[in-house]
Design a protein around this motif. Structure first.
Motif, PDB file in Angstrom:
ATOM      1  N   LEU A 191      45.500  58.849  23.325  1.00 18.79           N
ATOM      2  CA  LEU A 191      44.255  58.666  24.082  1.00 18.79           C
ATOM      3  C   LEU A 191      43.030  58.640  23.169  1.00 18.79           C
ATOM      4  O   LEU A 191      42.103  57.828  23.381  1.00 18.79           O
ATOM      5  N   TYR A 192      42.997  59.525  22.187  1.00 16.16           N
ATOM      6  CA  TYR A 192      41.850  59.524  21.270  1.00 16.16           C
ATOM      7  C   TYR A 192      41.795  58.229  20.462  1.00 16.16           C
ATOM      8  O   TYR A 192      40.703  57.678  20.235  1.00 16.16           O
ATOM      9  N   LEU A 193      42.955  57.746  20.034  1.00 14.62           N
ATOM     10  CA  LEU A 193      42.967  56.483  19.286  1.00 14.62           C
ATOM     11  C   LEU A 193      42.547  55.317  20.179  1.00 14.62           C
ATOM     12  O   LEU A 193      41.856  54.389  19.732  1.00 14.62           O
ATOM     13  N   ILE A 194      42.959  55.338  21.434  1.00 13.91           N
ATOM     14  CA  ILE A 194      42.527  54.288  22.362  1.00 13.91           C
ATOM     15  C   ILE A 194      41.011  54.347  22.554  1.00 13.91           C
ATOM     16  O   ILE A 194      40.316  53.317  22.571  1.00 13.91           O
ATOM     17  N   ARG A 209      38.932  58.213  12.171  1.00 18.78           N
ATOM     18  CA  ARG A 209      38.706  59.545  11.607  1.00 18.78           C
ATOM     19  C   ARG A 209      38.237  60.519  12.686  1.00 18.78           C
ATOM     20  O   ARG A 209      38.698  61.675  12.745  1.00 18.78           O
ATOM     21  N   THR A 210      37.349  60.089  13.538  1.00 21.95           N
ATOM     22  CA  THR A 210      36.884  60.947  14.637  1.00 21.95           C
ATOM     23  C   THR A 210      38.024  61.285  15.587  1.00 21.95           C
ATOM     24  O   THR A 210      38.152  62.423  16.058  1.00 21.95           O
ATOM     25  N   ALA A 211      38.855  60.279  15.872  1.00 19.40           N
ATOM     26  CA  ALA A 211      39.978  60.507  16.777  1.00 19.40           C
ATOM     27  C   ALA A 211      40.945  61.551  16.215  1.00 19.40           C
ATOM     28  O   ALA A 211      41.366  62.470  16.942  1.00 19.40           O
ATOM     29  N   ILE A 212      41.285  61.444  14.938  1.00 26.81           N
ATOM     30  CA  ILE A 212      42.221  62.399  14.341  1.00 26.81           C
ATOM     31  C   ILE A 212      41.589  63.783  14.255  1.00 26.81           C
ATOM     32  O   ILE A 212      42.257  64.811  14.468  1.00 26.81           O
ATOM     33  N   GLY A 213      40.293  63.840  13.948  1.00 26.83           N
ATOM     34  CA  GLY A 213      39.612  65.134  13.897  1.00 26.83           C
ATOM     35  C   GLY A 213      39.626  65.841  15.242  1.00 26.83           C
ATOM     36  O   GLY A 213      39.882  67.052  15.325  1.00 26.83           O
ATOM     37  N   LEU A 214      39.319  65.101  16.297  1.00 28.16           N
ATOM     38  CA  LEU A 214      39.371  65.695  17.632  1.00 28.16           C
ATOM     39  C   LEU A 214      40.796  66.106  18.015  1.00 28.16           C
ATOM     40  O   LEU A 214      40.993  67.116  18.709  1.00 28.16           O
ATOM     41  N   TRP A 215      41.758  65.322  17.566  1.00 27.99           N
ATOM     42  CA  TRP A 215      43.153  65.656  17.898  1.00 27.99           C
ATOM     43  C   TRP A 215      43.573  66.979  17.272  1.00 27.99           C
ATOM     44  O   TRP A 215      44.189  67.814  17.931  1.00 27.99           O
ATOM     45  N   PHE A 216      43.209  67.189  16.012  1.00 28.53           N
ATOM     46  CA  PHE A 216      43.552  68.456  15.359  1.00 28.53           C
ATOM     47  C   PHE A 216      42.717  69.608  15.904  1.00 28.53           C
ATOM     48  O   PHE A 216      43.239  70.699  16.179  1.00 28.53           O
ATOM     49  N   THR A 219      42.756  69.422  20.447  1.00 29.07           N
ATOM     50  CA  THR A 219      44.091  69.448  21.064  1.00 29.07           C
ATOM     51  C   THR A 219      44.932  70.589  20.511  1.00 29.07           C
ATOM     52  O   THR A 219      45.459  71.413  21.282  1.00 29.07           O
ATOM     53  N   TRP A 220      45.093  70.652  19.184  1.00 30.30           N
ATOM     54  CA  TRP A 220      45.935  71.689  18.598  1.00 30.30           C
ATOM     55  C   TRP A 220      45.244  73.053  18.568  1.00 30.30           C
ATOM     56  O   TRP A 220      45.852  74.065  18.949  1.00 30.30           O
ATOM     57  N   GLY A 221      43.983  73.068  18.151  1.00 27.38           N
ATOM     58  CA  GLY A 221      43.296  74.360  18.017  1.00 27.38           C
ATOM     59  C   GLY A 221      42.944  74.987  19.346  1.00 27.38           C
ATOM     60  O   GLY A 221      43.363  76.115  19.661  1.00 27.38           O
ATOM     61  N   TYR A 222      42.165  74.261  20.152  1.00 24.10           N
ATOM     62  CA  TYR A 222      41.651  74.839  21.390  1.00 24.10           C
ATOM     63  C   TYR A 222      42.666  74.792  22.525  1.00 24.10           C
ATOM     64  O   TYR A 222      42.815  75.749  23.283  1.00 24.10           O
ATOM     65  N   THR A 223      43.372  73.688  22.662  1.00 25.36           N
ATOM     66  CA  THR A 223      44.265  73.525  23.807  1.00 25.36           C
ATOM     67  C   THR A 223      45.597  74.249  23.612  1.00 25.36           C
ATOM     68  O   THR A 223      46.044  75.001  24.498  1.00 25.36           O
ATOM     69  N   ILE A 224      46.244  74.047  22.462  1.00 23.72           N
ATOM     70  CA  ILE A 224      47.603  74.588  22.254  1.00 23.72           C
ATOM     71  C   ILE A 224      47.561  76.039  21.775  1.00 23.72           C
ATOM     72  O   ILE A 224      48.089  76.943  22.444  1.00 23.72           O
ATOM     73  N   PHE A 225      46.946  76.287  20.631  1.00 23.36           N
ATOM     74  CA  PHE A 225      46.977  77.637  20.054  1.00 23.36           C
ATOM     75  C   PHE A 225      46.260  78.653  20.932  1.00 23.36           C
ATOM     76  O   PHE A 225      46.733  79.789  21.114  1.00 23.36           O
TER      77      PHE A 225
END
Length: 528
Positions: A191-194, A209-216, A219-225
């Motif tokens: 979704l971020y890449l789209i 670059r923005t998409a990958i930054g938001l994904w890490f 998604t990973w920091g705030y949503t998963i961990f």
């Protein structure tokens, strides 16, 4: 004067209550005899009462005719269903199960889940025309996570008890519970890449670059961990509070049993407020809540959780066979090829697919150019809605009929074969009365005799039938006066009939057409 109040509320209550009551009357017959899933039965009932048939249930009317409001209601309902089911799934597992089975779960949730995502995405990309690879990855992410509700339907009950090992049942429950929350990274990567690279990033500032930054970060920091930490803390605090209340005798049995369900509702609401992954938080909380096995053992014989499973079992299946089959040798709980085929084929995703669908629709609605949803995002919304619901219905039908058709395919050839064999075999004539034979030595000298059928039109009157031998436990009325023991009564050289007289020894003559046997019994009596 009394009037009929045919309102939507009354119709919904009457329809749902009537269906669940009628299904309850024959639930054992359908589930344990015919092996039909509740999802398939619910689908058929839904078709019957839908606006396209009986028109009893009209969901769009409940949302005041707004498609957006109907989508929001469906999304929130799936959140509640998944939250409750994932807490119950975590409670069902033994103490510290995630820790002890970390190797197997790491394979299933790491390379296994990634492979399932790629396989599903490639399948969608190859079958749906004019769909980009990023859009296909988003669709594949929705149908990749397995569903805890339908996983319960295949690892519980008569069929599971007979055919599925206990270790395999537990690993399916753990995998289906954990990967529901882990669908976020796969989904939001696409979704971020789209959003930032699709359609040349129209209306958005940034890029890959923005998409990958938001994904890490998000998604990973705030949503998963954050959801893992939050679920573990809430589950631990809830366990300690319930221990304290139970020791002080402050909690009654009814409140004790529903505590896990109310905990699921609390986590779903609070995680929704902070925007974290409420699905994963519920599963982690359920595992931590029963980390000492106390609550699980206390509610082991309770019927509340199976009842909740039945009411929420409205989910679907999707395929994930190649990846599981390729890794089954590295997973101790999936030892044999048959087990790998079973786990790979029965990969339920049900409510989780619908949940992620509406997560996608909500995200894509914010990708706008001049306050209008961007063209590629609008097309993806239409494609995802059609494809995911189509896969849901097909999966319910195909996988819901898999077990009964498999049982039918196993027993039907055997039944047909036995019937054909019985028709090809001649009418049995195992014991046949032939002409009297007076000289037993002649039979021994001649050897095996050919079987001779009686001539047509011969005497068909019944001939006298004589008792062969005697009873092992003789009664005083059946033993002849000149006999004194059981051995005398069993003398094959001079057998005794019911009148106390002796007859010629019965002779068994074998035909040259085995296994036909002919018995010649003389009708001539001798005086003793």
């Amino acid at each position: 004067m009394p009037t009929l109040a045919i309102t939507n509320f009354n119709i919904v209550c009457a329809t749902l209550g009537g269906f669940i009551s009628l299904f309850g009357l024959v639930s054992y017959l359908f589930k344990e005899r015919f092996y039909l899933s509740e999802a398939l039965i619910s689908l058929l009932a839904g078709v019957v009462v839908s606006p396209h048939a009986a028109n009893f249930i009209r969901p769009l009317d409940y949302a005041d005719g707004s498609q957006d409001d109907l989508a929001t209601i469906t999304w929130y309902f799936t959140r509640v269903v998944l939250g409750v089911q994932l807490v119950l799934a975590g409670v069902q597992l033994p103490s510290k199960y995630l820790y002890y089975k970390r190797k197997s779960l790491s394979l299933l949730l790491g390379p296994g889940l990634t492979g399932m995502w790629l396989c599903s995405s490639l399948l969608v990309w190859s079958l749906v025309p004019h769909l980009s690879i990023l859009s296909s990855l988003a669709v594949g992410a929705c149908v990749t996570p397995t569903d805890p509700i339908l996983s319960n339907s295949i690892v519980k009950g008569k069929f599971a008890d007979k055919n599925i090992p206990k270790d395999l049942q537990k690993i399916i429950i753990a995998e289906s519970g954990a990967n529901d929350g882990l669908g976020y990274p796969f989904l939001f990567l696409a979704l971020y890449l789209i959003k930032y690279t699709g359609d040349d990033g129209g209306g958005q500032n940034g890029g890959a670059r923005t998409a990958i930054g938001l994904w890490f970060g998000e998604t990973w920091g705030y949503t998963i961990f954050l959801s893992v930490i939050y679920g573990a803390v809430v589950g631990w605090v809830a366990k300690e509070l319930l221990h304290w209340a139970e020791e002080k005798k402050y909690v009654d049995r009814e409140s004790f049993l529903v505590f896990a369900i109310t905990l699921a509702l609390f986590i779903t609401g609070t995680c929704g407020m902070i925007g974290s992954d409420d699905v994963l938080a519920c599963f982690i909380a359920g595992n931590v809540f029963t980390i000492d096995d106390w609550f699980r053992l206390e509610t082991l014989d309770d019927s509340l959780q199976p009842t909740i499973d039945m009411l929420l079992n409205l989910s679907i299946f999707m395929w994930r066979l190649p990846v599981v089959y390729a890794m089954h040798k590295m997973i101790p709980e999936i030892e044999e090829q048959q087990q790998a085929l079973f786990v790979g084929f029965f990969g339920p995703i049900g409510v989780s697919a619908v949940f992620y669908l509406y997560v996608c629709l909500d995200f894509l609605q914010d990708i706008k150019v001049d306050n209008v949803v961007r063209a590629d995002a609008a097309r993806l919304q239409e494609v995802m809605t059609v494809v995911i619901w189509f896969l849901a219905i097909c999966s319910i039908v195909v996988h819901g009929l898999s077990v009964p058709l498999g049982k039918l395919g196993y027993h039907l050839p055997r039944t047909i074969s036995s019937r054909l064999e019985s028709r090809n075999i001649e009418d049995p004539e195992t014991f046949r009365i032939s002409e009297p034979v007076h000289d037993q030595g002649q039979i021994l000298r001649t050897g095996i005799h050919q079987r001779q059928d009686p001539p047509l039109g011969g005497d068909l009157l019944p001939r006298p039938v004589f008792r062969i031998g005697g009873s092992v436990l003789p009664s005083t009325s059946s033993v002849a006066p000149n006999t004194s023991s059981v051995n005398d009564d069993l003398d094959l050289n001079h057998p005794v009939d019911d009148t106390g007289n002796t007859t010629t020894m019965p002779t068994i003559v074998l035909s040259n057409q085995p296994p036909k046997i002919r018995i010649n019994v003389t009708g001539e009596e001798k005086k003793s």
